[in-house]
Design a protein around this motif. Structure first.
Motif, PDB file in Angstrom:
ATOM      1  N   GLU A  91      53.185 -16.865 -13.653  1.00 12.15           N
ATOM      2  CA  GLU A  91      53.863 -17.307 -14.876  1.00 12.15           C
ATOM      3  C   GLU A  91      53.639 -16.321 -16.008  1.00 12.15           C
ATOM      4  OE1 GLU A  91      54.028 -21.196 -17.883  1.00 12.15           O
ATOM      5  OE2 GLU A  91      52.848 -21.254 -16.035  1.00 12.15           O
ATOM      6  N   PHE A  92      52.425 -15.810 -16.106  1.00  9.01           N
ATOM      7  CA  PHE A  92      52.118 -14.812 -17.135  1.00  9.01           C
ATOM      8  C   PHE A  92      52.975 -13.565 -16.945  1.00  9.01           C
ATOM      9  CE2 PHE A  92      49.833 -11.087 -18.634  1.00  9.01           C
ATOM     10  CZ  PHE A  92      49.434 -11.456 -19.918  1.00  9.01           C
ATOM     11  N   ALA A  93      53.130 -13.120 -15.693  1.00 11.66           N
ATOM     12  CA  ALA A  93      53.916 -11.924 -15.406  1.00 11.66           C
ATOM     13  C   ALA A  93      55.375 -12.105 -15.791  1.00 11.66           C
ATOM     14  CB  ALA A  93      53.791 -11.554 -13.929  1.00 11.66           C
ATOM     15  N   GLU A  94      55.921 -13.287 -15.507  1.00 15.46           N
ATOM     16  CA  GLU A  94      57.327 -13.539 -15.813  1.00 15.46           C
ATOM     17  C   GLU A  94      57.582 -13.624 -17.308  1.00 15.46           C
ATOM     18  OE1 GLU A  94      59.983 -13.520 -13.881  1.00 15.46           O
ATOM     19  OE2 GLU A  94      58.630 -12.908 -12.258  1.00 15.46           O
ATOM     20  N   ASN A  95      56.634 -14.156 -18.046  1.00 17.96           N
ATOM     21  CA  ASN A  95      56.842 -14.400 -19.473  1.00 17.96           C
ATOM     22  C   ASN A  95      56.359 -13.274 -20.378  1.00 17.96           C
ATOM     23  OD1 ASN A  95      57.899 -16.934 -18.846  1.00 17.96           O
ATOM     24  ND2 ASN A  95      55.901 -17.934 -19.004  1.00 17.96           N
ATOM     25  N   ASN A  96      55.566 -12.364 -19.835  1.00 17.52           N
ATOM     26  CA  ASN A  96      54.941 -11.372 -20.707  1.00 17.52           C
ATOM     27  C   ASN A  96      55.149  -9.925 -20.279  1.00 17.52           C
ATOM     28  OD1 ASN A  96      53.118 -13.086 -22.679  1.00 17.52           O
ATOM     29  ND2 ASN A  96      52.875 -13.992 -20.647  1.00 17.52           N
ATOM     30  N   CYS A  97      55.928  -9.676 -19.235  1.00 15.08           N
ATOM     31  CA  CYS A  97      56.242  -8.310 -18.826  1.00 15.08           C
ATOM     32  C   CYS A  97      57.685  -7.999 -19.217  1.00 15.08           C
ATOM     33  CB  CYS A  97      56.054  -8.126 -17.320  1.00 15.08           C
ATOM     34  SG  CYS A  97      54.336  -8.246 -16.793  1.00 15.08           S
ATOM     35  N   PHE A  98      57.915  -6.857 -19.831  1.00 16.37           N
ATOM     36  CA  PHE A  98      59.233  -6.519 -20.347  1.00 16.37           C
ATOM     37  C   PHE A  98      59.651  -5.128 -19.885  1.00 16.37           C
ATOM     38  CE2 PHE A  98      56.950  -9.224 -23.319  1.00 16.37           C
ATOM     39  CZ  PHE A  98      57.841 -10.278 -23.502  1.00 16.37           C
ATOM     40  N   ASN A  99      60.927  -5.005 -19.517  1.00 17.36           N
ATOM     41  CA  ASN A  99      61.517  -3.705 -19.224  1.00 17.36           C
ATOM     42  C   ASN A  99      62.018  -3.139 -20.546  1.00 17.36           C
ATOM     43  OD1 ASN A  99      63.143  -1.532 -18.482  1.00 17.36           O
ATOM     44  ND2 ASN A  99      63.696  -2.486 -16.527  1.00 17.36           N
ATOM     45  N   MET A 100      61.264  -2.200 -21.106  1.00 19.86           N
ATOM     46  CA  MET A 100      61.567  -1.717 -22.454  1.00 19.86           C
ATOM     47  C   MET A 100      62.941  -1.060 -22.555  1.00 19.86           C
ATOM     48  SD  MET A 100      58.851  -2.669 -24.013  1.00 19.86           S
ATOM     49  CE  MET A 100      58.894  -1.822 -25.578  1.00 19.86           C
ATOM     50  N   GLY A 101      63.414  -0.499 -21.445  1.00 20.24           N
ATOM     51  CA  GLY A 101      64.716   0.157 -21.470  1.00 20.24           C
ATOM     52  C   GLY A 101      65.874  -0.806 -21.634  1.00 20.24           C
ATOM     53  N   LYS A 102      65.622  -2.084 -21.389  1.00 16.60           N
ATOM     54  CA  LYS A 102      66.687  -3.079 -21.489  1.00 16.60           C
ATOM     55  C   LYS A 102      66.577  -3.942 -22.738  1.00 16.60           C
ATOM     56  CE  LYS A 102      67.286  -3.458 -16.463  1.00 16.60           C
ATOM     57  NZ  LYS A 102      67.292  -4.382 -15.302  1.00 16.60           N
TER      58      LYS A 102
END
Length: 243
Positions: free
Chosen positions: A221-232
């Protein structure tokens, strides 16, 4: 037949607190651990590693002799007594192996099953332990210095200056599982109630790998909510972009 193993070349910048440098800034600033891939050798002992091939094949006698002098010894954590053995064979530069690591004083707070089930190997746990142990050390405040290592006059020192947390540099090579180790730092800090984490990867592939490593340690859940693809993402705060 060619053979290869993972090497741990642990280098510590001011690792021994009992023998500090004369410069208080550089003697306590960074602790480093670097592990790399041992040069591959063929049946005749010829070095065929891409990184070291140039040195061995170099026409310079001096360069040839220096390359031949490098030796390795099997490595295992000297002070950490728990954790499952790393899945790949690991060796260490013999010269660096002569330097004893610090005593382990940090107690992990992460879920016990991560250790017992081998989700982090003993070498990865060792890096997390030494890193978190180092992070508990505060350097003198930023306002205590004028330039590098030079104290300001007594009247200019701000007594309430914020402390600077000591750093830990992990320079592992391929095969040691750097991403999984970094995920170990995240889960350990979350277990201690620390919510601020910054993990920057250079490519989209590593972005996905980071999410995978977090999921493997129970942080789906942490990975889904707190990881971001900065290029998008547009130019805005991460909170606004994620919404």
């Amino acid at each position: 037949a060619a053979a290869a193993a993972t090497t741990r070349t642990a280098a510590s910048i001011a690792m021994a607190a009992a023998n500090p440098s004369t410069d208080p800034f550089f003697s306590t600033s960074v602790q480093a651990a670097s592990r790399d891939v041992k040069p591959s050798v063929d049946a005749e002992g010829e070095n065929v590693s891409n990184n070291n091939n140039a040195a061995v094949k170099n026409n310079s006698d001096e360069g040839h002799e220096e390359a031949e002098e490098i030796s390795y010894t099997p490595y295992k954590p000297a002070k950490l007594t728990y954790g499952k053995i790393h899945p790949d064979p690991v060796v260490e530069n013999s010269t660096l192996g002569a330097v004893a690591p610090p005593d382990v004083t940090y107690n992990l707070a992460m879920p016990a099953e991560i250790i017992y089930e081998g989700k982090l190997s003993n070498l990865q746990l060792e890096a997390v332990v030494y890193g978190c142990q180092r992070h508990m050390t505060d350097l003198p405040g930023a306002n205590d210095y004028h330039g590098f290592g030079r104290f300001q006059s007594a009247e200019d020192i701000v007594k309430e200056s914020p402390a600077i947390r000591a750093g830990f540099l992990l320079g592992d090579g391929a095969g040691m599982g750097k991403g999984r180790t970094l995920a170990g730092f995240v889960v350990e800090n979350i277990s201690r109630g620390k919510k601020k984490h910054v993990w920057i990867s250079v490519s989209n592939d590593l972005y996905e790998d980071a999410k995978r490593d977090l999921r493997d340690l129970g942080l789906s859940e942490f990975a889904e909510n707190n990881c971001f693809n900065m290029g998008k993402l547009p130019y805005a705060s991460l909170v606004e972009s994620s919404e």
